[in-house]
Design an enzyme around this catalytic site. Structure first.
Site, PDB file in Angstrom:
ATOM      1  N   ASP A  90       0.860  -1.172   0.000  1.00 37.52           N
ATOM      2  CA  ASP A  90       0.000   0.000   0.000  1.00 37.52           C
ATOM      3  C   ASP A  90       0.905   1.234   0.000  1.00 37.52           C
ATOM      4  OD1 ASP A  90      -2.350   1.640   0.405  1.00 37.52           O
ATOM      5  OD2 ASP A  90      -1.683   1.819   2.486  1.00 37.52           O
TER       6      ASP A  90
ATOM      7  N   ASP B 144      -1.914  -0.577   6.062  1.00 37.37           N
ATOM      8  CA  ASP B 144      -2.151  -0.052   7.405  1.00 37.37           C
ATOM      9  C   ASP B 144      -3.575   0.432   7.636  1.00 37.37           C
ATOM     10  OD1 ASP B 144      -2.040   2.309   5.864  1.00 37.37           O
ATOM     11  OD2 ASP B 144      -1.432   3.450   7.633  1.00 37.37           O
TER      12      ASP B 144
ATOM     13  N   ASP C 280      -7.337  -1.737   3.730  1.00 36.64           N
ATOM     14  CA  ASP C 280      -6.363  -2.769   3.372  1.00 36.64           C
ATOM     15  C   ASP C 280      -6.695  -4.123   3.981  1.00 36.64           C
ATOM     16  OD1 ASP C 280      -4.687  -0.994   1.916  1.00 36.64           O
ATOM     17  OD2 ASP C 280      -3.842  -0.263   3.794  1.00 36.64           O
TER      18      ASP C 280
END
Length: 627
Positions: A310, A508, A512
């Site tokens: 990410d 995080d 996600d």
């Protein structure tokens, strides 16, 4: 040292078997051979009975292991009047189970240290006095006193001017961190300086440390896929053992040869070495702030070939930072930052909070603003030191001082994805702050180190715009950038990549969490990440540093490698010993002693995983084990 009832039973069995062996040897040496055989028999029977019960329980669970060989060897030795050999096997087997218990306890030592440090109470300010209260009585908003040396009992925010906090138990960081008023502190940290006040933000059961303990308990109870693979290998080894024993008996007509073969194969290094090495790896990773939720994820980490990252909060810091300050004549950078930060003290916007934090780092004196008015999504106006200040987006501030949109000639050039904060003083443009979410320190070196660990494909998955993602990751050498993804899109990306190779997903945010759960290994940035991502992940990075990802993978690979080394060496030596016994070069007693030497060697080798010392994941680093 306290022992469980199971441990005490194992100690009693070993003591009885050892006593029987020694007393029998004493009787044998003074010419009382018949009584010696009886004593040896008495020492063997309890161990054999306990072993048979354990085998039956395993078969009921559908598990077959090499404990069967131990039972066969003792039974055959008793049947063919090799009572001394049976006594030696009983002592060695009972001693081996004790050694396994000790080894696993040694491997879990650092995890148990977390449990040992659990606070039971907290010191709370109440009506001008201090009171000691149960930890469950602490609620968000309570003001707590953290004395020097105390562990922070709940997550909270520093309420004193400054504090020195040791996070080594959570993150492996050796140096204490200086934290200022308003800084968040994780429970489980230790006060390394003067006493300070902490405002609780979470209940104890919802705090970082409580969550870590729950993960630790889950990790300790897990059984790795590799352990199940070891069980399957044990079936083949059992067949080989019985085959060699039967062939030796058939070829020579001497049943003692078969007994010797069975004795050499007892007990099994396969079922001893694997769990010890993997649990040791879990403990070592926790020391570096990488909490792996079980031996299964540890094994999976060792096989990862594709990494999906990410962007915001993972590859980047996730918090806007000032990259430059442009000033109009008559103003300095500190002037601009002081005006903006002073006014932004009244705003809860993340950008405003980041500006205030930057001003505090420069030790700027921030006066209290008055007459503050915040226009949602636009900016803030107010008075600082008797001057009228306007802070916000460039267009908002330009309109506020009578300029047309886009006519703020003082606006500096800024990169795609950056945020421009303008400030006007007394109706005139005074300057601009350029803010951006930069890459984490060492991100490029970390990715290079991962390539060296066998990661062949590294992708970026983000919900941000493609142009922003491309700019931020320039020069990182990514194999692909997937921008504008929804949570479902991230899941589809993970599933698609899994069809080609094992995938690790790192994130995080709450968005996600589905992708973390879908990956072979999901990794959450746990220091500041969302609780949902930490819950869905297999691995949680307790320190807010992306370089710990490489350290975790290096430890996983080294632990698995050590486990395999122990298995191959142990089985190889056992097979050689069985062949020697089949040809008559080892008696049953000699074979029992030889096998126990093998078991001790493989367990000690497995414990090397406790000394894995991965280097920093820089471009020149060697992330291999030094064990």
């Amino acid at each position: 040292m306290e022992h469980s009832s199971t441990d005490r039973f194992k100690i009693a069995l070993f003591g009885l078997a050892l006593l029987g062996l020694l007393v029998g040897l004493g009787l044998y040496m003074i010419g009382m051979g018949d009584k010696a055989s009886l004593v040896w028999f008495v020492g063997v029977v309890p161990v054999l009975a306990a072993l048979i019960i354990e085998i039956l329980r395993s078969l009921w669970r559908g598990e077959v292991g090499l404990d069967i060989v131990a039972a066969l060897s003792m039974t055959a030795a008793l049947a063919f009047d090799e009572v001394l050999a049976a006594a030696v096997v009983a002592v060695m087997y009972a001693g081996g189970t004790l050694l396994e218990t000790f080894a696993e306890g040694r491997a879990r030592r650092e995890m148990h240290s977390l449990l040992a440090r659990v606070p039971r109470s907290a010191t709370r300010h109440s009506n001008g006095q201090l009171e000691e209260v149960a930890l469950d009585a602490v609620t968000p908003g309570d003001l707590l006193l953290i004395r020097q040396g105390d562990m922070v009992p709940v997550d909270g925010i520093i309420a004193s001017y400054t504090a020195f906090v040791d996070t080594s138990a959570l993150t492996g960081e050796s140096l204490s961190a200086r934290m200022t008023k308003g800084s968040p502190v994780m429970s489980g940290s230790t006060n390394a300086g003067a006493p300070f006040d902490l405002t609780a933000t979470h209940l104890a059961r919802n705090s970082t440390y409580a969550g870590i303990l729950r993960l630790v308990e889950a990790a300790q109870q897990s059984k790795a896929p590799m352990s199940r693979l070891a069980d399957r290998w044990s079936l083949g080894f059992l067949a080989v053992t019985v085959g060699i024993a039967g062939a030796a008996w058939w070829a020579t007509g001497d049943p003692i040869r078969a007994v010797a073969v069975l004795v050499v194969a007892t007990p099994c290094p396969l079922i001893l070495a694997v769990p010890v090495a993997l649990v040791a790896g879990l403990s070592r990773a926790a020391h570096f702030g990488v909490l792996i939720k079980g031996a299964g994820p540890l094994e999976a980490m060792a096989r990862i070939r594709t990494l999906i990252l990410d962007k915001t909060g993972t590859l980047t810091d996730g918090r806007p930072q000032i990259t430059s300050i442009a000033c109009q004549p008559g103003f300095t950078e500190d002037d601009i930052l002081r005006f903006v930060a002073a006014l932004d003290q009244a705003s809860k916007h993340p950008v405003a909070q980041a500006i205030v934090a930057a001003a505090k780092l420069r030790d700027l004196d921030l006066p209290i603003p008055t007459g503050v008015v915040e226009v949602a999504g636009e900016g803030v106006t107010g008075t600082v030191d008797g001057r009228r200040i306007i802070v916000g987006g460039d267009d908002f501030v330009a309109r506020s001082v009578g300029l047309s949109v886009g006519q703020s000639a003082a606006s500096p050039a800024f990169p795609v994805g950056a945020v421009l904060v303008a400030v006007a003083v007394e109706g005139h443009m005074a300057g601009h702050l350029v803010m951006a979410d930069p890459l984490r320190d060492g991100a490029g070196a970390m990715l290079g180190g991962l390539r060296g660990l066998g990661i062949t494909r590294i992708l970026l998955a983000t919900g941000d715009r493609a142009d922003v993602a491309a700019r931020v990751t320039t020069g990182l050498g990514l194999d692909g950038i997937h921008a504008g993804l929804t949570p479902d899109g991230k899941v589809q990306l993970v599933v698609g990549e899994r069809s080609a190779a094992p995938v690790m997903m790192v994130g995080d945010g709450v968005n996600d969490a589905p992708a973390l759960a879908a990956a072979d290994v999901g990794v959450a940035m746990g220091a500041r990440g969302a609780a949902a991502s930490a819950e869905a992940a297999d691995v949680v990075l307790l320190v807010d540093r992306i370089d710990r990802l490489g350290i975790g993978i290096a430890i996983a690979q080294a632990s698995r490698r050590i486990a395999l080394q122990s298995v191959v060496a142990g089985i190889g030596l056992s097979v050689l010993g069985m062949i020697a016994a089949a040809f008559g070069y080892l008696t049953p007693v000699q074979g029992a002693v030889f096998q126990e030497v093998i078991d001790v060697a493989v367990i000690l080798n497995a414990l090397r995983a406790l000394r894995i010392s991965p280097a920093d994941m820089g471009p020149e680093a060697n992330p291999k084990s030094t064990a």
